[in-house]
Design a protein around this motif. Structure first.
Motif, PDB file in Angstrom:
ATOM      1  N   GLY A  24       0.802  -1.222   0.000  1.00 44.76           N
ATOM      2  CA  GLY A  24       0.000   0.000   0.000  1.00 44.76           C
ATOM      3  C   GLY A  24       0.832   1.269   0.000  1.00 44.76           C
ATOM      4  N   GLY A  25       2.089   1.147   0.377  1.00 44.64           N
ATOM      5  CA  GLY A  25       2.966   2.319   0.378  1.00 44.64           C
ATOM      6  C   GLY A  25       3.604   2.596  -0.972  1.00 44.64           C
ATOM      7  N   VAL A  57       1.260  -0.933  -8.682  1.00 46.60           N
ATOM      8  CA  VAL A  57       0.300  -0.979  -7.574  1.00 46.60           C
ATOM      9  C   VAL A  57      -0.768   0.085  -7.792  1.00 46.60           C
ATOM     10  CG1 VAL A  57      -0.007  -0.809  -5.085  1.00 46.60           C
ATOM     11  CG2 VAL A  57       2.138  -1.736  -6.019  1.00 46.60           C
ATOM     12  N   ARG A  58      -2.023  -0.324  -7.654  1.00 47.23           N
ATOM     13  CA  ARG A  58      -3.106   0.655  -7.752  1.00 47.23           C
ATOM     14  C   ARG A  58      -4.160   0.384  -6.686  1.00 47.23           C
ATOM     15  NH1 ARG A  58      -4.812  -1.485 -13.762  1.00 47.23           N
ATOM     16  NH2 ARG A  58      -5.973  -3.377 -13.152  1.00 47.23           N
ATOM     17  N   GLU A  59      -4.840   1.440  -6.320  1.00 47.10           N
ATOM     18  CA  GLU A  59      -5.902   1.305  -5.317  1.00 47.10           C
ATOM     19  C   GLU A  59      -7.106   0.606  -5.935  1.00 47.10           C
ATOM     20  OE1 GLU A  59      -6.753   5.098  -3.632  1.00 47.10           O
ATOM     21  OE2 GLU A  59      -4.827   5.264  -2.592  1.00 47.10           O
ATOM     22  N   GLU A  60      -7.748  -0.247  -5.105  1.00 43.69           N
ATOM     23  CA  GLU A  60      -8.939  -0.963  -5.552  1.00 43.69           C
ATOM     24  C   GLU A  60      -9.867  -1.137  -4.349  1.00 43.69           C
ATOM     25  OE1 GLU A  60     -11.866  -2.113  -6.733  1.00 43.69           O
ATOM     26  OE2 GLU A  60     -10.588  -2.204  -8.524  1.00 43.69           O
ATOM     27  N   PRO A  61     -10.856  -0.260  -4.210  1.00 42.05           N
ATOM     28  CA  PRO A  61     -11.745  -0.296  -3.027  1.00 42.05           C
ATOM     29  C   PRO A  61     -12.477  -1.624  -2.853  1.00 42.05           C
ATOM     30  CG  PRO A  61     -12.025   1.741  -4.278  1.00 42.05           C
ATOM     31  CD  PRO A  61     -11.179   0.839  -5.115  1.00 42.05           C
ATOM     32  N   ARG A  90      -0.122 -14.809  -3.224  1.00 40.14           N
ATOM     33  CA  ARG A  90       0.226 -14.711  -1.810  1.00 40.14           C
ATOM     34  C   ARG A  90       1.739 -14.775  -1.673  1.00 40.14           C
ATOM     35  NH1 ARG A  90       1.913 -19.091   0.886  1.00 40.14           N
ATOM     36  NH2 ARG A  90       1.969 -21.055  -0.263  1.00 40.14           N
ATOM     37  N   ASP A  91       2.239 -14.164  -0.589  1.00 40.31           N
ATOM     38  CA  ASP A  91       3.691 -14.213  -0.358  1.00 40.31           C
ATOM     39  C   ASP A  91       4.043 -14.536   1.083  1.00 40.31           C
ATOM     40  OD1 ASP A  91       3.062 -11.880   0.983  1.00 40.31           O
ATOM     41  OD2 ASP A  91       4.766 -10.739   0.175  1.00 40.31           O
ATOM     42  N   GLY A  92       3.070 -14.977   1.862  1.00 36.26           N
ATOM     43  CA  GLY A  92       3.308 -15.260   3.279  1.00 36.26           C
ATOM     44  C   GLY A  92       2.903 -14.116   4.178  1.00 36.26           C
ATOM     45  N   THR A  93       2.924 -12.880   3.649  1.00 38.84           N
ATOM     46  CA  THR A  93       2.512 -11.729   4.463  1.00 38.84           C
ATOM     47  C   THR A  93       1.087 -11.305   4.155  1.00 38.84           C
ATOM     48  OG1 THR A  93       3.186  -9.954   2.928  1.00 38.84           O
ATOM     49  CG2 THR A  93       4.902 -10.909   4.329  1.00 38.84           C
ATOM     50  N   GLY A  94       0.530 -11.771   3.046  1.00 38.01           N
ATOM     51  CA  GLY A  94      -0.822 -11.375   2.689  1.00 38.01           C
ATOM     52  C   GLY A  94      -1.194 -11.871   1.307  1.00 38.01           C
ATOM     53  N   TYR A  95      -2.349 -11.382   0.827  1.00 38.88           N
ATOM     54  CA  TYR A  95      -2.877 -11.766  -0.471  1.00 38.88           C
ATOM     55  C   TYR A  95      -3.160 -10.514  -1.287  1.00 38.88           C
ATOM     56  CZ  TYR A  95      -3.702 -16.433   1.462  1.00 38.88           C
ATOM     57  OH  TYR A  95      -3.541 -17.683   2.029  1.00 38.88           O
ATOM     58  N   ILE A  96      -2.997 -10.626  -2.600  1.00 35.27           N
ATOM     59  CA  ILE A  96      -3.355  -9.531  -3.496  1.00 35.27           C
ATOM     60  C   ILE A  96      -3.751 -10.124  -4.842  1.00 35.27           C
ATOM     61  CG2 ILE A  96      -1.033  -9.125  -4.459  1.00 35.27           C
ATOM     62  CD1 ILE A  96      -1.680  -6.094  -4.271  1.00 35.27           C
ATOM     63  N   GLN A  97      -4.648  -9.434  -5.537  1.00 37.56           N
ATOM     64  CA  GLN A  97      -5.040  -9.866  -6.873  1.00 37.56           C
ATOM     65  C   GLN A  97      -4.153  -9.187  -7.904  1.00 37.56           C
ATOM     66  OE1 GLN A  97      -9.157 -10.748  -8.691  1.00 37.56           O
ATOM     67  NE2 GLN A  97      -8.866  -8.559  -9.110  1.00 37.56           N
ATOM     68  N   GLY A  98      -3.585  -9.997  -8.784  1.00 37.84           N
ATOM     69  CA  GLY A  98      -2.860  -9.473  -9.930  1.00 37.84           C
ATOM     70  C   GLY A  98      -3.736  -9.541 -11.157  1.00 37.84           C
ATOM     71  N   VAL A  99      -3.801  -8.445 -11.910  1.00 36.85           N
ATOM     72  CA  VAL A  99      -4.648  -8.373 -13.101  1.00 36.85           C
ATOM     73  C   VAL A  99      -3.745  -8.228 -14.323  1.00 36.85           C
ATOM     74  CG1 VAL A  99      -6.490  -7.139 -14.284  1.00 36.85           C
ATOM     75  CG2 VAL A  99      -6.486  -7.289 -11.774  1.00 36.85           C
ATOM     76  N   LEU A 100      -3.929  -9.138 -15.275  1.00 37.20           N
ATOM     77  CA  LEU A 100      -3.121  -9.127 -16.491  1.00 37.20           C
ATOM     78  C   LEU A 100      -4.046  -9.017 -17.700  1.00 37.20           C
ATOM     79  CD1 LEU A 100      -0.267  -9.410 -17.704  1.00 37.20           C
ATOM     80  CD2 LEU A 100      -0.619 -11.885 -17.718  1.00 37.20           C
ATOM     81  N   PRO A 146     -10.255  -6.703  -0.585  1.00 40.75           N
ATOM     82  CA  PRO A 146     -10.138  -6.724   0.884  1.00 40.75           C
ATOM     83  C   PRO A 146      -8.930  -5.938   1.393  1.00 40.75           C
ATOM     84  CG  PRO A 146     -10.651  -8.915   0.061  1.00 40.75           C
ATOM     85  CD  PRO A 146     -10.355  -8.063  -1.149  1.00 40.75           C
ATOM     86  N   SER A 147      -7.853  -5.931   0.614  1.00 44.53           N
ATOM     87  CA  SER A 147      -6.652  -5.206   1.039  1.00 44.53           C
ATOM     88  C   SER A 147      -6.694  -3.743   0.632  1.00 44.53           C
ATOM     89  CB  SER A 147      -5.407  -5.858   0.427  1.00 44.53           C
ATOM     90  OG  SER A 147      -5.382  -5.695  -0.986  1.00 44.53           O
ATOM     91  N   GLY A 148      -7.589  -3.412  -0.311  1.00 43.40           N
ATOM     92  CA  GLY A 148      -7.664  -2.041  -0.814  1.00 43.40           C
ATOM     93  C   GLY A 148      -6.766  -1.771  -1.996  1.00 43.40           C
ATOM     94  N   TYR A 149      -6.040  -2.820  -2.458  1.00 45.44           N
ATOM     95  CA  TYR A 149      -5.089  -2.634  -3.551  1.00 45.44           C
ATOM     96  C   TYR A 149      -5.129  -3.835  -4.488  1.00 45.44           C
ATOM     97  CZ  TYR A 149      -3.375   0.625  -0.046  1.00 45.44           C
ATOM     98  OH  TYR A 149      -3.291   1.611   0.898  1.00 45.44           O
ATOM     99  N   GLU A 150      -4.645  -3.635  -5.703  1.00 48.39           N
ATOM    100  CA  GLU A 150      -4.402  -4.726  -6.622  1.00 48.39           C
ATOM    101  C   GLU A 150      -3.164  -4.400  -7.442  1.00 48.39           C
ATOM    102  OE1 GLU A 150      -7.840  -5.227  -9.090  1.00 48.39           O
ATOM    103  OE2 GLU A 150      -7.235  -3.643 -10.492  1.00 48.39           O
TER     104      GLU A 150
END
Length: 435
Positions: A15-16, A81-85, A43-53, A88-92
């Protein structure tokens, strides 16, 4: 593509870096495609994020690499990295590059339902599931909160031995081993040694594994589990109870502060945890017997409570409850009798709400050497084996108290789990020593 320098990130810190291109190493949790867009749950062990291709925006190699990915394949992924409301994490991550490390074949744990035995046989892989990850995160936070509580209050961490020549409560249900030419046991408690440490350091605590060779298959029991055992010099029964309720409230509060996403993953009702504030209610063993009689659960005075009794008692309260002043007849030899009523001891069990049973047992310890000597005789304890323990009463005896908290039962309660087996990375239970 290797991760180094300024482009190294983790999902938990992503998010930073909004609007920036980043790279991280991870695994594919699952994937779906609409034909022109591939959605990668990473996932990387610290959390989850969606990657969009997006096919129109991707180079051919990146698109093909994404198509090859299977569940739990490992990769380095680069993207913006972009914001995605809606996330769940607020980012994708808008994926721009993929370097495959390994394509996994036939990953055993698929999205379909699996039996518990199958999952336990694959515990080393089951740990990767979101639910199991959440539990282990909460366990780690509980451990951190425990250490913070005692460290900030002047306690010293002391490590008692795991191999002992005798037991804290008799040798029943202990693992016997040969220590060269002597008999020894895997510890069931470090308490006796912690009493010695308290006479040197005042306030101490231990945090380590303990073992019970108890052939129990209930949802509350493990063969190997972790105990937190504080001992305090110049502390009586009442002060001991105050420390316990402050301690448990601190641990629960820390989880509520730091683990809200994990609690949400577990669908835990946090309102039940938010009520865990001192003072906790207290009832005596006598009052508990009367309470049970009122609801049709007669139990003769002098018998210990079982799990159904503890659950019935806990249902009368909205937070943990202390049951105090148990009969001396079935409690440990070292517990101090009530001076006003010697047939009961100055002890307490803390019973967790929602049917999770005892999470703390504690007492004021006997400090009178003559009384301790008589207890040795009553319990057929070897004077030779316990000579060092008697020395604590002979040389500078003081009033002192302590307690023990079972980590896994506490994790089960705070997480709202049905079975204690999920509270520890690799549980040791009756008939289960693998993996």
């Amino acid at each position: 593509m290797t991760i180094s320098g300024s482009n190294k990130v983790t999902i938990s810190t992503i998010g930073g870096f909004v609007g920036q291109t980043v790279t991280f190493g991870g695994w594919l949790a699952r994937k779906r495609s609409s034909g022109k867009i591939q959605f990668l749950q990473l996932r990387d062990g610290t959390g989850y994020i969606q990657g969009v291709l997006v096919k129109e925006e991707a180079d051919e190699a990146t698109w093909e690499n994404a198509g090859k990915l299977t569940q739990e394949s490992s990769l380095y992924v680069t993207g913006v990295v972009r914001e995605e409301p809606r996330s769940p994490s607020g980012y994708e991550l808008a994926v721009t590059g993929i370097e495959i490390i390994q394509i996994t074949q036939n990953y055993p744990i698929t999205p379909k339902e699996h039996g518990v035995d199958f999952l336990m046989d694959h515990r080393h892989l089951w740990l990767r599931a979101p639910r199991q990850r959440a539990i282990l995160r909460i366990r780690a936070q509980i451990i951190s909160a425990i250490q913070t509580f005692f460290d900030e209050r002047g306690f010293t961490l002391v490590d008692p031995p795991i191999l002992t020549p005798s037991s804290a409560e008799g040798t029943t249900n202990l693992f016997h081993i040969k220590y060269f030419d002597e008999d020894a046991y895997l510890t069931q408690s470090g308490q006796l040694y912690m009493e010695a440490a308290a006479m040197a350091l005042g306030k101490v605590y231990s945090f380590g594994p303990t073992f019970r060779a108890e052939k129990s298959k209930t949802r509350r029991h493990l063969i190997e589990f972790w105990m937190i055992e504080p001992e305090m010099a110049f502390v009586d029964h009442e002060e001991n109870l105050r420390v316990q309720e402050q301690f448990v409230a601190h641990v629960v509060g820390s989880v509520l502060e730091h683990c809200r996403p994990e609690l949400a993953t577990l669908e835990r009702d946090v309102t039940a945890l938010e009520r865990v504030l001192p003072p906790f209610p207290r009832i005596t063993y006598d009052e508990a017997i009367d309470l049970l009689k009122e609801i049709g659960m007669d139990l003769p005075w002098g018998e210990d409570f079982g799990a159904p009794h503890e659950t019935a008692i806990a249902e009368k309260f909205d937070r943990p409850v202390f049951i105090t002043h148990y009969p001396a007849s079935f409690k440990a030899f070292y517990m101090k009798p009530d001076p006003n009523r010697p047939e009961v001891v100055l002890c307490a069990d803390m019973i967790a709400p929602e049917g999770y049973g005892e999470i703390i047992g504690g007492s004021q310890r006997i400090d009178d050497p003559e009384l301790m000597a008589s207890r040795f005789e009553e319990h057929n304890l070897s004077e030779e084996a316990y000579k060092w323990y008697m020395d604590l009463r002979r040389y500078g005896t003081v009033p002192h108290s302590g307690f023990g908290l079972g980590l896994e039962r506490t994790v089960a309660w705070i997480c709202g789990l049905d079975h204690v087996r999920e509270t520890i990375p690799f549980p040791r239970m009756l008939y289960r020593l693998y993996p």
